[in-house]
Every structure is written in structure tokens, then in C-alpha cells.
Design an enzyme around this catalytic site. Structure first.
Site, mmCIF file in Angstrom:
data_model
loop_
_atom_site.group_PDB
_atom_site.id
_atom_site.type_symbol
_atom_site.label_atom_id
_atom_site.label_comp_id
_atom_site.label_asym_id
_atom_site.label_seq_id
_atom_site.Cartn_x
_atom_site.Cartn_y
_atom_site.Cartn_z
ATOM 1 N N HIS A 72 0.849 -1.201 0.000
ATOM 2 C CA HIS A 72 0.000 0.000 0.000
ATOM 3 C C HIS A 72 0.877 1.241 0.000
ATOM 4 O O HIS A 72 1.768 1.377 0.836
ATOM 5 C CB HIS A 72 -0.905 0.009 1.242
ATOM 6 C CG HIS A 72 -2.063 -0.938 1.137
ATOM 7 N ND1 HIS A 72 -3.195 -0.824 1.901
ATOM 8 C CD2 HIS A 72 -2.269 -2.017 0.338
ATOM 9 C CE1 HIS A 72 -4.047 -1.787 1.584
ATOM 10 N NE2 HIS A 72 -3.501 -2.539 0.647
ATOM 11 N N PRO A 291 -3.460 0.161 18.940
ATOM 12 C CA PRO A 291 -3.242 -0.287 17.556
ATOM 13 C C PRO A 291 -3.418 0.799 16.496
ATOM 14 O O PRO A 291 -3.154 0.542 15.308
ATOM 15 C CB PRO A 291 -4.277 -1.405 17.381
ATOM 16 C CG PRO A 291 -5.287 -1.179 18.443
ATOM 17 C CD PRO A 291 -4.614 -0.495 19.572
ATOM 18 N N LYS A 295 1.628 -0.210 15.023
ATOM 19 C CA LYS A 295 3.047 -0.267 15.369
ATOM 20 C C LYS A 295 3.459 -1.474 16.228
ATOM 21 O O LYS A 295 4.649 -1.792 16.317
ATOM 22 C CB LYS A 295 3.448 1.013 16.136
ATOM 23 C CG LYS A 295 3.437 2.253 15.276
ATOM 24 C CD LYS A 295 4.657 2.296 14.367
ATOM 25 C CE LYS A 295 4.485 3.195 13.183
ATOM 26 N NZ LYS A 295 4.295 2.522 11.905
ATOM 27 N N TYR A 382 4.391 6.698 9.910
ATOM 28 C CA TYR A 382 3.494 5.586 9.573
ATOM 29 C C TYR A 382 4.252 4.448 8.880
ATOM 30 O O TYR A 382 4.011 3.272 9.159
ATOM 31 C CB TYR A 382 2.321 6.063 8.694
ATOM 32 C CG TYR A 382 1.241 5.011 8.579
ATOM 33 C CD1 TYR A 382 0.253 4.881 9.559
ATOM 34 C CD2 TYR A 382 1.230 4.095 7.530
ATOM 35 C CE1 TYR A 382 -0.717 3.892 9.479
ATOM 36 C CE2 TYR A 382 0.277 3.103 7.446
ATOM 37 C CZ TYR A 382 -0.698 3.001 8.426
ATOM 38 O OH TYR A 382 -1.647 2.007 8.361
#
Ligand code: RFL
Ligand code: PHB
Length: 388
Positions: A72, A291, A295, A382
Site C-alpha cells: 500500500h 493499535p 506499530k 506511519y
């Protein structure tokens, strides 16, 4: 029995460490309390950072991940039922891979089973003499009491494990935040509502649309901490999810029967240091993140990376990395704790939240939508902070 390293816990971190140590010709054993079937029945994480994928590659267990995982390049964030995309591939030239923790753990299990180093259904696992040169781990297996003498005991036994509990209170410091809500997670054999994950802030509470593959969706909604899955029929869940998703996704949502439904509490937790004598803690045994930032598993894997290097160094007569394991791992952990806390605080509805707080969250998300700098900052976190 004599081993160089005794690993408590056969979850993803314990199995990955065992595989890497075995590859480095270090003799180890994994003591897992549950059966393999039980370990593989737990539905958990779904998003792997590039560093985690590289570690699985190094361990020789990435064949299926490469074939079945989905890369992604971005995610969607939603506020007031409208969404915007953050393209982290463009911003930081990295992507994440969607591949279930269950699948990664199954691949690791297959690999370590060939090495014959996992003892499943080990009960009464107890590490002892941890500050001595040769600590021990006793356990019961098939009604037989056994004891391993080793150089190092590694606690990979998750948040409720036995390893952390052996550290005297005076020798460690705990940092903790318990969030006043949980996540209700549903796995359903339906096509995912979106090609990329959607993280939604909504006045009723947070929602997340994730996936495992083209025909398996994973959805979450924020619920009160004291809530129970019995209160959530499938229909009620779908109605509430639809309510919280951005309008376009809500229209396209395909619903079906849930095949798993559970509620997980959210907390941030760190124990410092991650070492006591010859006991070293790894993953959820030492730290928990909510969550929201995806991570937890990634941090567990980066701990494994640091500890594997450190143990290899020790057997090559260099103890420097071992002495610095905790400090090195904690630097990255606090980065992820901060990001996960920020994501959680920005996207969830807090019980005492007023109209002002809601406006601040919306302004935070608007800034992220409009500022390239903010998106850059978000992206580098991220996709995963670097493994130094
Ligand atoms: P685990 O997976 O808890 O494994 C610990 C193992 O130790 C065993 N054990 C014992 N064995 C012997 N003796 C004892 N006394 C023992 N006590 C326990 C247990 O049976 C178990 O097999 O810890 P590990 O390896 O550190 O792995 C951590 C990850 O599982 C966890 O951080 C992630 O699942 C967190 N997480 C996510 N992380 C991500 O990186 N990306 C995500 O997208 C993501 N999503 C999530 C998540 C966690 C969630 N929940 C359920 C809290 C989504 C959710 C909903
Ligand atoms: C998941 O797919 O289970 C998942 C994805 C992203 C998160 C948390 C969980 O932040």
C-alpha cells in the site's frame, strides 16, 4: 538440558528471534504455553513496515508474504464523513505491506518447526537465577518437569507473560496510559470497502476499514471500554460502521456475516529498562501501543533485530550491543509510542470531550490534509522510523 538462549513465548517475536539465532548457529529453544493452533487462531495485526518485511526476508520466511501481501502506497484519513489521502510513497518513497500477523506467524512456525526448536503447550514456565551467569528456565511438558540452563533468557511472552514479572519493582520503571475505550474488531468474508485503509474520526467515535485480502475485510469501531461483543449483533455493527465511514465508502460497503468478533482495550505501556541481568524483554512483554498507528508487531520485530545483533556480538566477544540493547530499542519504541498516542488522541472520541476538543481534532486533521510538511511528518512515522 543446556541451551545458549531460552526464549519464552512462541508469538511472532519469539519465533522470529529463534529463526534468526538458529541461522547464526546459536542454539536456542522456544517455550510456548499454548498449542500452535491456538497461537494461529489469534486475529491481530495487519500492517507491516518495510523494515519488518526485510527482517522476515532475512529470516528466509518471506516467500508467501511476497506473493500474497499487498503493498500500500497510501492511506485515507476521514473527518466529518469526508476523506483525504496521504501518499507516503510519493512523500518518503516507502510503502507498507498488508499481510496478517496470523499469516506471518504461520510462516515463522513452519520455518522453526523444521529446526525442531519449539516446545508447544509448555506450562508453569519459570525463569530463575536471572542475575547469575547461567540462568535457568523450568517448565512442565507432558507432565514431566524440565529445566534448561542457558546464557540468556528472552521474554517474548507478551503483555501478560511471566518474564517481566520476574524483574523486581525497584529495578524498573513503568510508564502507562490507559485509554477510556476499546476497539470492537470484526473479520468478515466480504470484499474490502476500499483499496487502502481508511482511518475515520467521527463524532460517534473512531472507525477503521482494513483488510486481509480481496475477499476478507477487517473492520474496527471504537466502543466504550466496558462494552461486550454480545451487545453487538452483526447488523448493529454494520450500521454503526457505515455511519462513521466517509460517505462514499459507506455507500459502497458490502456487508456479510462476521467470522470473528472481539473487543480489545487500548493502552500505551513501557517498562524500562528492557533488561534485568541475563533476562531481556522483547515486544509486547516490554511495551504496548494502542493499535491506531499499526506499530505493535513492527516494534516487536525491531526489538528482535536489535537483540539478534547484540547476542551475535556477545558470542563474537563483543558485549557492547548487548549492554546497549535496552537504550537502543527504547529510542525507537518512544518514537512509536508518541505517534500511536497522537493518532489515538486525534482520531478517537474521549468521554469528557467537548465541542472545543472536537474542533481541535478537526483542525488537526485539516492541517494534515492541507500541509505537505505535516503529511511528510505523518508518513515517516506511519511507514516506520528507521532502524539505526
Ligand atoms: P504476542 O503476540 O502476545 O506473543 C506472546 C506469546 O507468548 C505466549 N506466552 C507464554 N508462553 C510461555 N509461558 C508463558 N507464561 C507465556 N505467556 C504468554 C503467548 O501464548 C504468545 O504466543 O507478543 P509478541 O510476539 O511480542 O507480538 C506482539 C504483537 O502480537 C502485537 O504487538 C500486535 O498484534 C499489535 N497489533 C498491531 N501491530 C502492528 O504492528 N500492526 C498492526 O496493524 C496491529 N494491529 C495489534 C493490531 C493488536 C491488536 N490487539 C488485539 C491488541 C490490532 C489489534 C486489534
Ligand atoms: C488491521 O488490519 O488489523 C489493522 C490495520 C491498521 C491498524 C490496526 C489494525 O492501525
Amino acid at each position: 538440558m543446556r541451551k545458549q538462549v531460552a526464549i519464552i513465548g512462541g508469538g511472532p517475536s519469539g519465533l522470529l528471534l529463534a529463526k534468526l539465532l538458529t541461522q547464526s548457529d546459536i542454539d536456542c529453544i522456544v517455550l510456548e504455553k499454548h498449542t500452535k493452533e491456538h497461537v494461529l487462531s489469534r486475529v491481530r495485526a495487519g500492517v507491516l513496515e518495510e523494515g519488518s518485511v526485510q527482517l522476515l526476508e532475512k529470516a528466509g520466511v518471506s516467500k508467501r508474504l511476497k506473493k500474497e501481501g499487498f503493498k500500500h502506497n497510501g492511506i485515507f484519513l476521514s473527518s466529518k464523513n469526508a476523506s483525504f489521502r496521504i501518499n507516503f510513497k510519493n512523500l518518503v518513497d516507502k510503502c507498507v505491506t498488508v499481510y496478517g500477523q496470523t499469516e506471518a506467524t504461520a510462516d515463522l512456525y513452519d520455518a522453526v518447526e523444521r529446526d525442531n526448536i519449539v516446545v508447544n503447550s509448555a506450562s508453569k514456565v519459570m525463569p530463575e537465577n536471572l542475575i547469575a551467569k547461567n540462568p535457568t528456565v523450568s517448565f512442565t511438558h507432558h507432565n514431566q518437569h524440565k529445566k534448561i540452563s542457558c546464557d540468556f533468557v528472552i521474554g517474548c511472552d507478551g503483555f501478560h507473560g511471566v518474564a517481566r514479572q520476574q524483574i523486581p519493582k525497584a529495578c524498573s520503571k513503568v510508564f502507562e496510559r490507559i485509554y477510556p475505550f476499546g476497539w470492537l474488531g470484526v473479520l468478515s468474508e466480504t470484499p474490502p470497502v476500499s483499496d487502502e485503509l481508511i482511518y475515520a474520526n467521527h463524532k460517534n467515535g473512531f472507525a477503521l476499514a482494513s483488510m486481509r485480502n480481496e475477499s476478507l475485510s477487517r473492520y474496527y469501531i471504537q466502543t466504550p471500554i466496558e462494552d461486550s461483543t454480545e451487545n453487538w449483533s452483526d447488523q448493529r455493527f454494520w450500521d454503526e460502521l457505515r455511519n462513521r465511514l466517509p460517505n462514499k465508502a459507506a455507500e459502497e460497503l458490502v456487508i456479510g456475516n462476521s467470522i470473528e468478533k472481539s473487543i480489545a482495550p487500548l493502552r500505551s505501556f513501557v517498562t524500562e529498562p528492557m533488561q534485568y541481568g541475563n533476562l531481556f524483554l522483547v515486544g509486547d512483554a516490554a511495551h504496548i501501543v494502542p493499535p491506531t498507528g499499526a506499530k505493535g508487531l513492527n516494534l516487536a520485530f525491531s526489538d528482535v533485530h536489535y537483540l539478534h545483533e547484540a547476542i551475535c556480538g556477545f558470542y563474537q566477544n563483543d558485549t557492547q550491543l548487548l549492554n546497549h540493547y535496552s537504550a537502543r530499542a527504547l529510542k525507537r519504541i518512544w518514537g512509536a509510542i508518541r505517534f500511536s498516542w497522537w493518532m489515538t488522541t486525534t482520531l478517537h472520541k474521549f468521554p469528557e470531550q467537548n465541542a472545543f476538543d472536537q474542533k481541535i481534532q478537526e483542525a488537526e486533521l485539516d492541517h494534515l490534509k492541507c500541509s505537505k510538511n505535516a503529511q511528510l511528518n505523518f508518513s515517516e512515522n506511519y511507514v516506520g522510523l528507521p532502524l539505526d
